[in-house]
Scaffold this active site. Structure first.
Site, PDB file in Angstrom:
ATOM      1  CG  HIS A  15       0.388  -7.734   9.037  1.00 18.24           C
ATOM      2  ND1 HIS A  15      -0.784  -8.051   9.661  1.00 18.24           N
ATOM      3  CD2 HIS A  15       0.913  -6.697   9.726  1.00 18.24           C
ATOM      4  CE1 HIS A  15      -0.974  -7.231  10.686  1.00 18.24           C
ATOM      5  NE2 HIS A  15       0.039  -6.397  10.758  1.00 18.24           N
ATOM      6  CG  HIS A 136      -4.143  -1.919  16.365  1.00 18.40           C
ATOM      7  ND1 HIS A 136      -3.469  -1.941  15.169  1.00 18.40           N
ATOM      8  CD2 HIS A 136      -4.720  -0.694  16.437  1.00 18.40           C
ATOM      9  CE1 HIS A 136      -3.642  -0.787  14.531  1.00 18.40           C
ATOM     10  NE2 HIS A 136      -4.406  -0.014  15.289  1.00 18.40           N
ATOM     11  CG  HIS A 174       1.833  -1.091  15.377  1.00 17.45           C
ATOM     12  ND1 HIS A 174       0.823  -0.584  16.150  1.00 17.45           N
ATOM     13  CD2 HIS A 174       1.294  -2.125  14.698  1.00 17.45           C
ATOM     14  CE1 HIS A 174      -0.280  -1.275  15.930  1.00 17.45           C
ATOM     15  NE2 HIS A 174      -0.014  -2.216  15.054  1.00 17.45           N
ATOM     16  CG  ASP A 247       2.402  -3.112  11.374  1.00 15.52           C
ATOM     17  OD1 ASP A 247       1.808  -4.192  11.173  1.00 15.52           O
ATOM     18  OD2 ASP A 247       1.811  -2.022  11.418  1.00 15.52           O
TER      19      ASP A 247
HETATM   20  O1  DOR Z   1      -0.853  -0.292   8.660  1.00 17.18           O
HETATM   21  C1  DOR Z   1      -1.309  -1.336   9.114  1.00 17.18           C
HETATM   22  N1  DOR Z   1      -1.515  -2.421   8.327  1.00 17.18           N
HETATM   23  N2  DOR Z   1      -1.645  -1.372  10.395  1.00 17.18           N
HETATM   24  C2  DOR Z   1      -2.289  -2.417  10.921  1.00 17.18           C
HETATM   25  O2  DOR Z   1      -2.602  -2.363  12.088  1.00 17.18           O
HETATM   26  C3  DOR Z   1      -2.668  -3.584  10.087  1.00 17.18           C
HETATM   27  C4  DOR Z   1      -1.843  -3.680   8.895  1.00 17.18           C
HETATM   28  C5  DOR Z   1      -2.431  -4.614   7.867  1.00 17.18           C
HETATM   29  O3  DOR Z   1      -2.744  -5.752   8.206  1.00 17.18           O
HETATM   30  O4  DOR Z   1      -2.565  -4.214   6.710  1.00 17.18           O
HETATM   31 ZN    ZN Z   2       0.313  -5.057  12.250  1.00 23.68          ZN
END
Ligand code: DOR
Ligand code: ZN
Length: 343
Positions: A15, A136, A174, A247
């Protein structure tokens, strides 16, 4: 062992956000990894190939001048995604996959899918064009306990989906449970999974015992120790179905340290070091290269990187916080010592 040199790794689940946050975090990922697969859950989701290519250019502009990091983009699947978008992903080498977020499952997932059957025509097209589906894997049913949401998603949705689309390449992103690992192992070569460093290193006690620790809160949430052990066994097994996806998910400090804190661990500052710690604890440092640098590239049918990175046994202290536009970002293990350091 004091030094390890391996093929430069790739991060198949990142991300990067947008704007000032993107500029703050992109250099951390680019420093370690040759390539990254960038997730599309921006505040305004990346739903089309045009959105993705515009985002690609913003990412390129945020990278350090000399960087050779190559971002690959994903599209955010909705119940309105057109089959023409799938064809554009199939044709453009910068676009690699579509990401399925069950609506409400995680950060910026409101535009996600409510009824999986509505996207079966899109999945059919993806299967035809051999475009991978990233998942997901959690149900959002409020009646299902949060610690069971991955297991139930696999039973209710993923098993039937992979059965219905046997040639579709699928990545269970994940993966956090023994049931997830067992599913991937049994599913055959079309199905793979990414594993985060934090799920390999920690169980839910780290989140909840002795005080609530928001910087250990992510989704899927950390599970029991028996699940962590199953993840470590999968990552260190040499099975090419399991590969690296951090992740890394930055949120501003004020959004994490809150009465209703956001899900996400920022690990990009020390990703490979954290994986090395997990593999060393399992006595399996020799399995790190395949997991971190080979199997993901093979799955996405891209050449393996040709350059290398080196890790030294060298204690260093993780900073307490990092610049993050107008707020601060708390890196995973802030203020703590790590034993491995990227040269
Ligand atoms: O912990 C997470 N953060 N899991 C996710 O699926 C999305 C991610 C986020 O974009 O903040
Ligand atoms: Zn993610």
């Amino acid at each position: 062992m004091q030094t390890i040199t391996l093929t430069r790794p790739d991060d198949w689940h990142v991300h990067l956000r947008d704007g000032a946050a993107l500029r703050a975090v992109a250099p951390f990922t680019a420093r370690q990894f040759g390539r990254g697969l960038i997730m599309p859950n921006l505040a305004t989701p990346v739903v089309s190939a045009d959105d993705a290519l515009a985002y690609y250019r913003r990412i390129q502009a945020a990278l350090p001048e000399a960087s050779r990091f190559e971002p690959y983009l994903t599209l955010y699947l909705t119940e309105h995604t057109a089959t023409t978008e799938v064809r554009r992903v199939a044709e453009d080498p910068r676009l690699l996959a579509l990401k399925l977020y069950p609506a409400g499952a995680t950060t910026h997932s409101a535009a996600g899918v409510r009824d999986l059957h509505r996207i079966y025509p899109i999945l059919e097209t993806m299967q035809t064009h051999d475009v991978p589906l990233l998942v997901h894997g959690e149900v959002t049913d409020p009646a299902v306990d949060i610690f069971d949401r991955e297991k139930v998603f696999i039973e209710r949705h993923l098993q039937p989906l992979t059965h219905h689309f046997p040639a579709l390449r699928v990545v269970l992103e994940h993966v956090t449970t023994r049931e997830g690992v067992d599913f991937v192992r049994a599913a055959g070569p079309k199905v793979a999974a990414t594993l985060t460093a934090h799920h390999l290193l920690y169980n839910r006690n780290s989140l909840l015992a002795g005080g609530i620790r928001p910087h250990y809160y992510c989704l899927p949430v950390l599970k029991r120790e028996e699940h962590r052990k199953a993840l470590v066994a999968a990552a260190t097994s040499g099975d090419p179905a399991f590969f690296l996806g951090t992740d890394t998910a930055p949120h501003a400090r004020s959004a994490k340290e809150s009465a209703c804190g956001c899900a996400g661990c920022f690990t990009a500052h020390a990703a490979l070091e954290l994986y090395a710690e997990a593999f060393e604890a399992a006595g399996a440092l020799d399995k790190l290269e395949g997991f971190a640098a080979h199997y993901g590239a093979d799955f996405y049918r891209l050449p393996r990187n040709r350059d290398t990175v080196t890790l030294h046994k060298n204690r260093w202290r993780v900073p307490e916080s990092i610049d993050f536009g107008e707020d601060r970002l708390i890196p995973f293990r802030a203020g703590d010592y790590l034993e491995w350091q990227l040269a």
